[in-house]
Motif scaffolding. Sequence first.
Motif, mmCIF file in Angstrom:
data_model
loop_
_atom_site.group_PDB
_atom_site.id
_atom_site.type_symbol
_atom_site.label_atom_id
_atom_site.label_comp_id
_atom_site.label_asym_id
_atom_site.label_seq_id
_atom_site.Cartn_x
_atom_site.Cartn_y
_atom_site.Cartn_z
ATOM 1 N N GLY A 63 0.764 -1.319 0.023
ATOM 2 C CA GLY A 63 -0.149 0.017 0.055
ATOM 3 C C GLY A 63 0.995 1.260 0.008
ATOM 4 N N GLY A 64 2.012 1.165 -0.658
ATOM 5 C CA GLY A 64 2.818 2.677 -0.839
ATOM 6 C C GLY A 64 3.773 2.826 0.093
ATOM 7 N N ARG A 65 3.812 1.631 1.098
ATOM 8 C CA ARG A 65 4.633 1.690 2.397
ATOM 9 C C ARG A 65 6.024 0.668 2.252
ATOM 10 N NH1 ARG A 65 2.596 1.231 8.219
ATOM 11 N NH2 ARG A 65 1.307 -0.351 7.003
ATOM 12 N N VAL A 66 6.908 0.975 2.597
ATOM 13 C CA VAL A 66 7.945 -0.082 2.726
ATOM 14 C C VAL A 66 7.964 -0.762 3.952
ATOM 15 C CG1 VAL A 66 10.641 -0.583 2.795
ATOM 16 C CG2 VAL A 66 9.621 1.090 0.871
ATOM 17 N N VAL A 67 7.762 -2.062 3.964
ATOM 18 C CA VAL A 67 7.373 -2.629 5.190
ATOM 19 C C VAL A 67 8.605 -3.343 5.815
ATOM 20 C CG1 VAL A 67 5.126 -2.552 4.881
ATOM 21 C CG2 VAL A 67 6.352 -4.640 4.123
ATOM 22 N N ASN A 68 9.693 -3.355 5.172
ATOM 23 C CA ASN A 68 10.760 -4.378 5.578
ATOM 24 C C ASN A 68 11.182 -4.254 7.079
ATOM 25 O OD1 ASN A 68 11.318 -4.370 2.861
ATOM 26 N ND2 ASN A 68 13.503 -4.536 2.944
ATOM 27 N N ASN A 69 10.986 -3.363 7.677
ATOM 28 C CA ASN A 69 11.412 -3.431 9.049
ATOM 29 C C ASN A 69 10.174 -3.049 9.879
ATOM 30 O OD1 ASN A 69 14.075 -3.719 8.644
ATOM 31 N ND2 ASN A 69 14.158 -1.214 8.106
ATOM 32 N N LEU A 70 8.934 -3.529 9.385
ATOM 33 C CA LEU A 70 7.640 -3.197 10.470
ATOM 34 C C LEU A 70 7.451 -4.670 10.778
ATOM 35 C CD1 LEU A 70 5.500 -1.109 8.459
ATOM 36 C CD2 LEU A 70 7.005 -0.390 10.034
ATOM 37 N N HIS A 71 6.784 -4.706 12.139
ATOM 38 C CA HIS A 71 6.343 -5.828 12.487
ATOM 39 C C HIS A 71 4.896 -6.390 11.939
ATOM 40 C CE1 HIS A 71 8.901 -6.156 16.202
ATOM 41 N NE2 HIS A 71 8.760 -4.942 16.466
ATOM 42 N N PRO A 72 4.586 -7.750 12.008
ATOM 43 C CA PRO A 72 3.476 -8.036 11.357
ATOM 44 C C PRO A 72 2.208 -7.234 11.554
ATOM 45 C CG PRO A 72 4.755 -10.152 12.243
ATOM 46 C CD PRO A 72 5.410 -8.839 12.690
ATOM 47 N N LYS A 73 2.251 -7.159 12.833
ATOM 48 C CA LYS A 73 0.833 -6.225 13.147
ATOM 49 C C LYS A 73 1.080 -4.702 12.742
ATOM 50 C CE LYS A 73 2.891 -4.587 17.721
ATOM 51 N NZ LYS A 73 2.458 -4.264 18.993
ATOM 52 N N GLU A 74 2.000 -4.270 12.349
ATOM 53 C CA GLU A 74 2.021 -3.078 11.570
ATOM 54 C C GLU A 74 1.686 -2.849 10.330
ATOM 55 O OE1 GLU A 74 5.798 -2.039 13.198
ATOM 56 O OE2 GLU A 74 5.082 -1.243 14.880
ATOM 57 N N ARG A 75 1.716 -4.164 9.404
ATOM 58 C CA ARG A 75 1.644 -4.106 8.084
ATOM 59 C C ARG A 75 0.332 -4.125 7.508
ATOM 60 N NH1 ARG A 75 6.732 -7.794 6.048
ATOM 61 N NH2 ARG A 75 8.246 -6.996 7.517
ATOM 62 N N ASP A 76 -0.707 -4.218 8.360
ATOM 63 C CA ASP A 76 -2.116 -4.326 7.841
ATOM 64 C C ASP A 76 -2.367 -5.416 7.124
ATOM 65 O OD1 ASP A 76 -4.747 -3.721 7.678
ATOM 66 O OD2 ASP A 76 -4.461 -1.777 6.681
ATOM 67 N N ILE A 77 -2.048 -6.801 7.353
ATOM 68 C CA ILE A 77 -2.198 -7.648 6.645
ATOM 69 C C ILE A 77 -3.065 -8.944 7.345
ATOM 70 C CG2 ILE A 77 -0.082 -7.693 5.028
ATOM 71 C CD1 ILE A 77 0.579 -9.655 7.647
ATOM 72 N N ALA A 78 -3.558 -9.913 6.665
ATOM 73 C CA ALA A 78 -4.241 -10.955 7.739
ATOM 74 C C ALA A 78 -3.646 -12.397 7.095
ATOM 75 C CB ALA A 78 -5.711 -10.864 7.706
ATOM 76 N N MET A 79 -3.578 -13.233 7.668
ATOM 77 C CA MET A 79 -2.857 -14.429 7.168
ATOM 78 C C MET A 79 -3.895 -15.794 7.614
ATOM 79 S SD MET A 79 0.955 -15.398 7.035
ATOM 80 C CE MET A 79 1.599 -17.311 6.619
ATOM 81 N N VAL A 80 -3.951 -16.750 6.427
ATOM 82 C CA VAL A 80 -4.614 -17.994 6.705
ATOM 83 C C VAL A 80 -3.508 -19.030 6.855
ATOM 84 C CG1 VAL A 80 -6.439 -19.498 6.088
ATOM 85 C CG2 VAL A 80 -6.634 -17.125 5.755
ATOM 86 N N PHE A 81 -3.269 -19.660 7.682
ATOM 87 C CA PHE A 81 -2.206 -20.656 7.949
ATOM 88 C C PHE A 81 -2.562 -22.091 7.433
ATOM 89 C CE2 PHE A 81 -1.052 -17.509 10.735
ATOM 90 C CZ PHE A 81 0.184 -17.224 10.581
ATOM 91 N N GLN A 82 -1.671 -22.917 6.974
ATOM 92 C CA GLN A 82 -2.018 -24.364 6.472
ATOM 93 C C GLN A 82 -2.762 -25.069 7.593
ATOM 94 O OE1 GLN A 82 1.349 -26.267 5.002
ATOM 95 N NE2 GLN A 82 0.294 -27.862 4.174
ATOM 96 N N SER A 83 -2.120 -24.688 8.854
ATOM 97 C CA SER A 83 -2.826 -25.597 9.960
ATOM 98 C C SER A 83 -4.196 -24.847 10.326
ATOM 99 C CB SER A 83 -1.724 -25.901 10.823
ATOM 100 O OG SER A 83 -1.450 -24.474 11.623
ATOM 101 N N TYR A 84 -4.415 -23.651 9.953
ATOM 102 C CA TYR A 84 -5.396 -22.707 10.365
ATOM 103 C C TYR A 84 -4.791 -22.225 11.778
ATOM 104 C CZ TYR A 84 -7.889 -26.640 7.931
ATOM 105 O OH TYR A 84 -7.961 -27.598 6.846
ATOM 106 N N ALA A 85 -4.052 -22.597 12.400
ATOM 107 C CA ALA A 85 -3.623 -21.935 13.543
ATOM 108 C C ALA A 85 -4.876 -21.319 14.388
ATOM 109 C CB ALA A 85 -2.594 -21.034 13.276
#
Lengths: 352, 286
Positions: A63-85
């Motif tokens: 979204g126009g922001r370099v996220v290399n050094n951001l924590h997962p929670k700061e990246r505004d993403i959601a993830m679905v895991f293989q094990s569902y977790a």
Amino acid sequence: MGAVTIRDVRKNYGSVAVIHGVSIDIADGEFVILVGPSGCGKSTLLRMIAGLEAISGGEIDIGGRVVNNLHPKERDIAMVFQSYALYPHMTVEQNMGFSLKLGKVSKEETRKRVTAAAQILGLEPYLQRYPRNLSGGQRQRVAMGRAIVRDPQVFLFDEPLSNLDAKLRVQMRSEIKALHQRLKTTTVYVTHDQIEAMTMADKIVVMHDGIVEQIGTPLELYDRPENMFVAGFIGSPAMNFLPGRIDQGAFVADDGTRIPLNPLPPAAEGARVTLGIRPEHFRLDPEGIAAKVVTIEPTGSETQVSAQLAGQDIVGVFRERLSTAPGADLRVSLDLNAVHLFDAATGKRLVA
Amino acid sequence: MVRQSTGLLFVLPALVVLAMLIAYPVFYTGLLSVTDQQGAFVGTNNFAAVLGARATPQAFWNTLWWVGGSIVFQVILGVATAVLLNQNFPGRGIVRSVTLIPWVIPGIVAATTWAWMFHTEFGIINYMMTAPGLIEAPIGWLSNRDTVLPVMIAINVWKLFPFVAIMVLAGLQSIPNDLYEAARVDGANFWHEVWHIMLPQVRPVIVAVTLLLVIWGLNSITIIYAITRGGPANLTLITPIQIFRLAFESFQFNQAAALSVIFFAVTIVVVFIYIRYLASSPAEAK
């Protein structure tokens, strides 16, 4: 809003490089599938986008922001895991609302968003259940629900269907696709199953040994694979390859079988090439090349034949019901518009 | 019902051993508690005698403090240590082994060593506190009425928190990494992970370990008996020590048996309540 740009991204574990400079542009709202065999680096790349793995080199931009050094929670993403977790000690409702609770969203707002997501996924009757009381498909939906309530810029899916049985997998495939058409959230999806990739993706990224082999729409990859790896990976049964050379406007296989080409090949006279032909591009033809039948597998709608042609094992798929038997000769010709030629040394496509 | 009696024959050897080792002592203790030294039946006289003794209520409260104080700190310290040892840092293996040392040392050795360290005049603890001027005069750790029971509790905590740590650590290591990653993507920081992932996931372990600690705390004699023998002025007298001293120092076996029966009943009630309300609470997932 939710575009993702991956620029020359690399990953090393110590001195071992597993991803060697990958660049992918993902437009806002696009459904992109990373596909490749085990160990190709696709899951690692996804985890780098998520922020669960450090990026050794290059840049990832969400979204126009370099996220290399951001924590997962700061990246505004959601993830679905293989094990569902899913969190085993939380109900479905708590699982789905967990990120909002951590984000200090009010109770009413959380309830509203969880209910809305549950409605989309048909999970309303299960909100008070614990994950262990759900079937595999329902758990899968809860995992997606947890992603949906976030309303993130990007959804990340890590082989989400590989723990489901075949029938449910087909069903969830269309559900995920329908969900994407409804929400229009940028989605990056990892799978090793090329059929999943072909059926769901707007754009497929084929990866192999830590590099991108080709990026394109499913049909582009199918019709014009850039190299032998992509040609062999996309499509089922896989493309047949015949080694040989170019001789006076025709392809001559190593055993001397001559296949005329049309249009004329771009390769120089006498060059070593590999001819690729998909199983469905063989035709029954009394004038054609002889192929010795090895096995016949009728599936009802079509017949799959393994045979020896020009000294190579090939697989052909025919709409006709064949009255031949193993050991018999079958005469076939090739659909010359669907023939692919690859440089034998580099594996690259020779463009006509 | 031939079949049933055959089955009974098969379990008979085990039953006989159990009966000799457990049922007989329990039964005999019960018998001792209602007789006098000559074996004559005296009804509830022994019970009246021990309940009337001034030491009994004091020992009861001391036991409560002893068990309660020990468990609270053992569990808090043990869980914190487990969370710490579950992190990745260089030398983790060595630190894990070192943590176990207090638990491995024999109780009597630990107790004697601590008694020396707490010695008013020659103990290293008073030395370390007086030398830099933290306190002006040496403290009589083991004779001061305000410090002696807390010191005993501290030693007991030191002795057993590694056990809690190792058990909880084993529980922590069985948590799939996916859960942490999912939580991290969901926006959790380290403390959220501890509170929402680790603790709920190791809850069954903590419940089981706490029950063990309760039972051990109620039975423990070694540390206190080796250092103060219940003194000074019964300040560290807990019920098991009172029973021990009644029986083997005063040779009042019948009164000791009566006190044992009372203690046994109270313990059973405590353990029952604990299991009923804590060990089997919510119907949640494993």
